[in-house]
Design an enzyme around this catalytic site. Structure first.
Site, PDB file in Angstrom:
ATOM      1  N   ASP A 175     -11.031   2.624   3.836  1.00  0.00           N
ATOM      2  CA  ASP A 175     -11.353   1.203   3.693  1.00  0.00           C
ATOM      3  C   ASP A 175     -12.851   1.001   3.462  1.00  0.00           C
ATOM      4  O   ASP A 175     -13.262  -0.084   3.028  1.00  0.00           O
ATOM      5  CB  ASP A 175     -10.967   0.446   4.973  1.00  0.00           C
ATOM      6  CG  ASP A 175      -9.658  -0.306   4.856  1.00  0.00           C
ATOM      7  OD1 ASP A 175      -9.341  -0.771   3.750  1.00  0.00           O
ATOM      8  OD2 ASP A 175      -8.966  -0.434   5.885  1.00  0.00           O
ATOM      9  N   GLN A 218      -4.727  -1.627   9.452  1.00  0.00           N
ATOM     10  CA  GLN A 218      -4.594  -2.951   8.847  1.00  0.00           C
ATOM     11  C   GLN A 218      -5.221  -4.002   9.765  1.00  0.00           C
ATOM     12  O   GLN A 218      -4.949  -4.038  10.967  1.00  0.00           O
ATOM     13  CB  GLN A 218      -3.101  -3.252   8.587  1.00  0.00           C
ATOM     14  CG  GLN A 218      -2.851  -4.531   7.817  1.00  0.00           C
ATOM     15  CD  GLN A 218      -3.456  -4.522   6.403  1.00  0.00           C
ATOM     16  OE1 GLN A 218      -3.538  -3.493   5.757  1.00  0.00           O
ATOM     17  NE2 GLN A 218      -3.884  -5.678   5.937  1.00  0.00           N
ATOM     18  N   LYS A 259       0.852  -1.204   0.000  1.00  0.00           N
ATOM     19  CA  LYS A 259       0.000   0.000   0.000  1.00  0.00           C
ATOM     20  C   LYS A 259       0.884   1.249   0.000  1.00  0.00           C
ATOM     21  O   LYS A 259       0.626   2.202  -0.739  1.00  0.00           O
ATOM     22  CB  LYS A 259      -0.938  -0.025   1.212  1.00  0.00           C
ATOM     23  CG  LYS A 259      -2.024  -1.084   1.091  1.00  0.00           C
ATOM     24  CD  LYS A 259      -2.821  -1.323   2.370  1.00  0.00           C
ATOM     25  CE  LYS A 259      -3.797  -2.493   2.160  1.00  0.00           C
ATOM     26  NZ  LYS A 259      -4.552  -2.876   3.348  1.00  0.00           N
TER      27      LYS A 259
HETATM   28  N1  GUN Z   1      -6.979  -7.059   5.931  1.00  0.00           N
HETATM   29  C1  GUN Z   1      -7.380  -7.816   4.875  1.00  0.00           C
HETATM   30  N2  GUN Z   1      -7.959  -7.064   3.931  1.00  0.00           N
HETATM   31  C2  GUN Z   1      -7.950  -5.790   4.391  1.00  0.00           C
HETATM   32  C3  GUN Z   1      -8.394  -4.552   3.851  1.00  0.00           C
HETATM   33  O1  GUN Z   1      -8.964  -4.461   2.759  1.00  0.00           O
HETATM   34  N3  GUN Z   1      -8.173  -3.462   4.640  1.00  0.00           N
HETATM   35  C4  GUN Z   1      -7.585  -3.541   5.857  1.00  0.00           C
HETATM   36  N4  GUN Z   1      -7.443  -2.421   6.569  1.00  0.00           N
HETATM   37  N5  GUN Z   1      -7.153  -4.672   6.377  1.00  0.00           N
HETATM   38  C5  GUN Z   1      -7.334  -5.791   5.650  1.00  0.00           C
END
Ligand code: GUN
Length: 286
Positions: free
Chosen positions: A120, A97, A53
C-alpha cells in the site's frame, strides 16, 4: 473538448503487461508473487474493495491469501497476524484494508508491516521515499502513483505548473502533493480548514481533489483549460459521483478523469504493480 483521462483503459494495459511479466517470473523463480489481504470486520464497502483486489490478483496470476477476522479481535491478535505474514517466504505483499474498526491503532499496525512488503506504500519508510522522490526504490502509495501514471500516459507536464491538491489525507493528499512537488510543480495543499478554497482552486493548472465531498468543485471555481483529477467517490441517489461536478466542469477544462473509470481502477493496477515489484526486490531481480 476536454480529453477524458481514461484510467480504466490505462489500468487494463498495466494489468495485461503485469500478467505477462508474472508468467515470465513464475518460470524464472519457481513461484508466483503472493499478496496477503487482511480484512477485519464486515464493512460492506471494504468487502467489495477486498473482493476486487483478490479477483484482480487471480486475473494476473498473483496468489492472494485472504485473512478475514471478526471485528472483535484484539490489537495484539492483529499484530501477531502481521508478524506471521512478515515472516512468510511465500508472501511478498501485505495489505490491511482500511479503515480498521475503531478500537485498533491503525498506524501501529501499518508501522509493523515490513516496508519491503508494504504494497500500500503507507509505512513511514515508503512515505518518506515518496516525499524524497525515490519512486523506483520504495513502494509508492497506490492511488497517488496511479495519478502520476495517468499524467505520464497523457503527457501532462507538471514542471512549473500551479498544482492544487484539495484534501490532506495520509493515503492520498499528502503523498500526491509531495509527488507533484518532486515533478517540480508549485504545489498548494487545501483541506477542510482552508479559508476561501475557491481562491486557490482558481489558480490551479493541475487540480487534484480527494475529499469525499460529492461535487464539491463547481464550474465557477475552475481555471479555463485546467487538468482535473477527481479522486473522490460517493453514492448520491444511487448514482456514483466524484468530488467534481463533472457534467458542468468538463466544458471548461482541457482534461479530466471521470468517476467511475478514472483514478479508481488505477489504484488496483498500482497495487498489483507494487506486489510484483516487492516480489522482484525480495528475489533480487531488478
Ligand atoms: N481504504 C481505502 N483506500 C485504501 C487503500 O488504498 N488501501 C487500503 N489498505 N485500504 C484502503
Amino acid at each position: 473538448m476536454a480529453t477524458i483521462l481514461d484510467g480504466k483503459a490505462l489500468a487494463k494495459k498495466i494489468k495485461s503487461e503485469l500478467k505477462e511479466e508474472v508468467e515470465f517470473l513464475k518460470k524464472k523463480v519457481g513461484r508466483a508473487p503472493g499478496l496477503a489481504v487482511v480484512l477485519i470486520g464486515d464493512d460492506p464497502a471494504s468487502e467489495i474493495y477486498v473482493r476486487n483486489k483478490e479477483k484482480t490478483c487471480e486475473e494476473i496470476g498473483i496468489n492472494s491469501f485472504g485473512v478475514k477476522k471478526p471485528t472483535d479481535i484484539t490489537q495484539d491478535e492483529l499484530e501477531k497476524i502481521i508478524d506471521d505474514l512478515n515472516c512468510r517466504e511465500d508472501i511478498d505483499g501485505i495489505l490491511v484494508q482500511l479503515p480498521l474498526p475503531k478500537h485498533f491503532d491503525a498506524q501501529r499496525i501499518i508501522n509493523l508491516i515490513l516496508p519491503e512488503k508494504d504494497v500500500d506504500g503507507f509505512h513511514p519508510v515508503n512515505m518518506g521515499k515518496a516525499v524524497l522522490g525515490l519512486f523506483d526504490e520504495g513502494l509508492m502509495p497506490c492511488t497517488p502513483y496511479g495519478v502520476i501514471k495517468i499524467f505520464d500516459a497523457y503527457g501532462v507536464e507538471l514542471e512549473g505548473k500551479n498544482a492544487v491538491m484539495v484534501g490532506h489525507s495520509n493515503i492520498v493528499g499528502k503523498p500526491l502533493a509531495n509527488m507533484m512537488l518532486n515533478l517540480d510543480a508549485t504545489v498548494s495543499i487545501c483541506h477542510v480548514y482552508t479559508k476561501d478554497l475557491k481562491s486557490f482552486v482558481k489558480e490551479a493548472d493541475i487540480l487534484c481533489v480527494a475529499t469525499g465531498v460529492p461535487r464539491l468543485i463547481k464550474e465557477d471555481m475552475i481555471k479555463e483549460g485546467a487538468v482535473v483529477v477527481d479522486i473522490g467517490i460517493s453514492r448520491v441517489n444511487s448514482k456514483i459521483v466524484g468530488d467534481v461536478d463533472f457534467d458542468k466542469v468538463k466544458g471548461k477544462v482541457s482534461a479530466i478523469t471521470p468517476v467511475p473509470g478514472g483514478v479508481g481502477p488505477m489504484t488496483i493496477a498500482m497495487l498489483m504493480y507494487n506486489t510484483v515489484k516487492a516480489f522482484k526486490q525480495r528475489e533480487g531481480i531488478f
